[in-house]
Enzyme design. Structure first.
Site, short mmCIF file in Angstrom:
data_model
loop_
_atom_site.label_atom_id
_atom_site.label_comp_id
_atom_site.label_asym_id
_atom_site.label_seq_id
_atom_site.Cartn_x
_atom_site.Cartn_y
_atom_site.Cartn_z
N ASP A 367 0.84 -1.19 0.00
CA ASP A 367 0.00 0.00 0.00
C ASP A 367 0.88 1.24 0.00
OD1 ASP A 367 -2.26 1.65 0.18
OD2 ASP A 367 -2.36 1.51 2.37
N HIS A 368 0.42 2.27 -0.67
CA HIS A 368 1.10 3.56 -0.60
C HIS A 368 0.71 4.26 0.71
CE1 HIS A 368 1.10 3.52 -5.26
NE2 HIS A 368 2.28 3.15 -4.81
N TYR A 550 -4.92 4.77 0.37
CA TYR A 550 -6.03 3.92 -0.08
C TYR A 550 -5.69 3.20 -1.39
CZ TYR A 550 -8.08 7.64 2.83
OH TYR A 550 -8.32 8.58 3.80
N HIS A 551 -4.47 2.67 -1.49
CA HIS A 551 -4.05 1.97 -2.71
C HIS A 551 -3.60 0.54 -2.43
CE1 HIS A 551 -2.87 6.09 -4.70
NE2 HIS A 551 -4.17 5.91 -4.65
N PRO A 552 -4.35 -0.28 -1.69
CA PRO A 552 -3.90 -1.65 -1.44
C PRO A 552 -3.80 -2.45 -2.73
CG PRO A 552 -6.19 -1.41 -0.80
CD PRO A 552 -5.69 -0.03 -1.12
#
Length: 619
Positions: A367-368, A550-552
């Protein structure tokens, strides 16, 4: 931040409309026209969706292809596979239609959809390296998925991301191979007035002009955005006209999935144009419980609950050819585990019969994460709730789809290599012409430094290539129980070191001479509020204030079938079973260097062609 906007749209009536336009001396009859316009738009939208299923069809129980999840990839798959009228396609979505929200289409209202019925609203386990904080993970539970909740940034990542996938055994996933799928989806309108790019434009080498998804620039630029661009140049960055083109490094104005002042989600871009096809069936509020297999481990069906009719009744639909799982980095591994695909020893602890022993399911979670530097302003020029939801901006948006409601505060981004030793970035800066919304931060448990004013700016350093990996695991056999999310943020020292360098650079941007006439003070807690700060004080700031972007991704890793950590092969076929693929951001071997929505749409496009090739669906 824009709860007032949401209420305005929900409760709009004659008196309120009249109040809005009174300052402009417009007659009462014109206010009636406003209501009539809104009514006609709503009526037209509903008419466009009359082929959507309100409940499970009693006479339709067998489909050639069943797609689970109508998000950024699933919507694309539904459109592309149903192009062939000889095959039947069922799209199952746990959420509702995007048209059931009054504000999903409004770009400035993006934060208002989080933690609502249109959001899975996941929470992580307490993270030791972020002071045991629980992180809020919004994810779209609606037709269009997270493309209905995100900030609409269109970012593809770096060429090296895809070339690296190919080098590690993902045949056909190098940059040159996937570029055609990015272009296939795209209707690039980043020129003035949202006009399509011309044939002789250099943009055509990297951008499409006839795809479903409109990509444009914002219509109304904040004066703060120009200052951000100047501040980055003052710190050694070059202005990059197109970060999705030949070079990613530099500072750029954002490219957005906005069409005529409205969010252009994958529901709008891919599902609405296909929604009247007689071979496509879209069932909302369908919560999938498991995928069914025969004795040969071939997919034969999908079980689900229909929450809008009989939520306790488990139903089954038969799959004739393939099931495609597009439920995202959390949902896809969770459904696989519930279906008996995953680590054998773990599944046995939950008394789930094992269909395929794949230890990699749910692992490799990446994630980011980002950490902000904020400053208060001496002039009232930031994106604030009062300015954005003013009567004038409401008027412009209702009539012309223009004004501050047609955009948002994030108007430029920068990609940098903090070691200055490569053309591959390790940090992305999100440059916000406003402060982080305090009300929303409090709601989601996001910490903010003290004394943050709404009239402010933010430079947010984002870690692009995390080395720390977490996992997703079912907590029980109950499909209604959300899975466990363990991120393991900052487990690797390299991640912390890179974020420290990124945070230092973000601080320089905020402190640049460009902001001298508008900046009041830089909000760096007393522990860091001096030029002699040590790296440890920066690390402490990160532990306090780092949050997810919110980039899983990565939880159903693609790669060689002999690799024990992989879940799908280069054709996205799940190992050990037949008739099942995964197509969403969970298949990424490594997360891309940039926002993940555009790459996920690309994955949906490529997956569609892989399926067509295997089934000889030429048309």
């Amino acid at each position: 931040m824009f709860s007032k906007l949401a209420n305005s749209f929900r409760n709009l009536n004659l008196n309120k409309v009249n109040n809005l336009i009174t300052p402009f001396s417009i007659s009462l009859s014109l206010s009636v026209l406003v209501l009539l316009k809104i009514f006609l738009q709503t009526f037209t939208k509903k008419k466009q969706h009359n082929s959507y299923l309100e409940r499970p069809p009693a006479d339709l129980t067998h489909f050639d292809f069943v797609i689970i999840g109508a998000g950024s990839a699933g919507a694309v798959l539904a459109n592309r596979l149903s192009e062939n009228p000889t095959v039947s396609v069922l799209l199952l979505e746990a959420g509702k239609k995007e048209t059931e929200s009054n504000v999903i289409s409004v770009p400035a209202a993006a934060f208002d959809l989080q933690n609502t019925e249109f959001d899975w609203a996941n929470r992580t386990e307490p993270e030791p390296n972020t002071n045991d904080r629980i992180h809020f993970w919004p994810s779209g539970k609606v037709l269009g998925g997270s493309s209905c909740l995100n900030l609409m940034l269109y970012v593809r990542g770096n060429k090296e991301d895809y070339d690296s996938w190919e080098r590690h055994g993902c045949k056909g996933w190098n940059y040159e191979s996937v570029l055609k799928y990015f272009k296939k989806s795209e209707d690039c309108r980043t020129t003035k007035g949202e006009q399509p790019i011309k044939d002789n434009s250099p943009l055509k080498k990297f951008h499409g002009v006839s795809g479903n998804l409109v990509v444009s620039n914002f219509h109304e630029e904040s004066p703060l955005n120009q200052l951000f661009m100047q501040a980055c140049v003052q710190n050694g960055l070059e202005i990059n006209e197109d970060y999705n083109g030949d070079q990613q490094l530099g500072v750029s104005k954002v490219q957005l999935t906005i069409k005529n002042g409205e969010r252009h989600s994958t529901a709008a871009a891919f599902l609405r144009p296909a929604s009247n096809r007689p071979n496509l069936f879209i069932l909302t509020q369908a919560h999938v419980s498991r995928i069914l297999f025969d004795q040969n481990k071939k997919v034969i069906g999908v079980s689900y609950f229909h929450d809008a009719s009989e939520p306790e009744l488990e139903r089954t639909v038969s799959v004739e050819r393939e099931c495609i799982l597009s439920a995202g980095a959390v949902g896809s591994p969770h459904i696989l585990q519930l279906s008996g695909i995953g680590n054998k020893s773990f599944l046995e602890t939950l008394n789930i019969p094992v269909v395929s022993d794949l230890p990699g399911v749910g692992e490799n979670l990446q994630d980011h994460i980002m950490v902000p530097v904020l400053a208060n302003l001496s002039q009232d020029i930031a994106f604030t709730e009062k300015r954005v939801t003013s009567k004038w901006n409401l008027f412009k948006y209702i009539f012309f789809k223009r004004g501050l409601l047609a955009t948002h505060a994030l108007q430029s981004i920068a990609f940098i290599n903090t070691k200055f030793d490569s053309e591959v970035p390790d940090i992305q800066l999100h440059l916000l012409c406003g402060s982080l919304p305090e009300g929303k931060c409090n709601t989601y448990g996001i910490p903010l430094p003290p004394n943050v004013a709404e009239n402010g700016i933010s430079a947010i350093a984002t870690l692009l290539s995390p080395r720390s990996c977490g996992y997703i695991r079912a907590k029980s056999k109950n499909p209604r129980e959300k899975p466990l999310i363990r991120c393991n943020y900052l487990n690797k020292q390299q991640d912390m070191d890179t974020l420290v360098r990124g945070l230092k650079f973000a601080k320089k941007v905020i402190e640049a001479p460009a902001f001298a006439n508008v900046r009041s003070n830089v909000l760096f807690d007393e522990i860091i509020n001096n030029s002699e700060s040590s790296d440890e004080t920066f690390r402490e700031w990160i532990r306090r204030y780092v949050i997810t972007v919110y980039h899983p991704a990565g939880t159903c890793k693609m790669g060689p079938i002999e690799d024990i950590e992989t879940v799908v092969d280069y054709k996205l076929r799940v190992k050990g079973v037949q008739g099942l693929r995964v197509a969403d951001c969970s298949i990424m071997p490594t997360i891309v260097r940039g926002n993940t929505n555009a790459p996920t749409i690309m994955i949906g496009e490529k997956a569609s062609d892989l399926i067509k090739e295997d089934w000889n669906l030429v048309f």
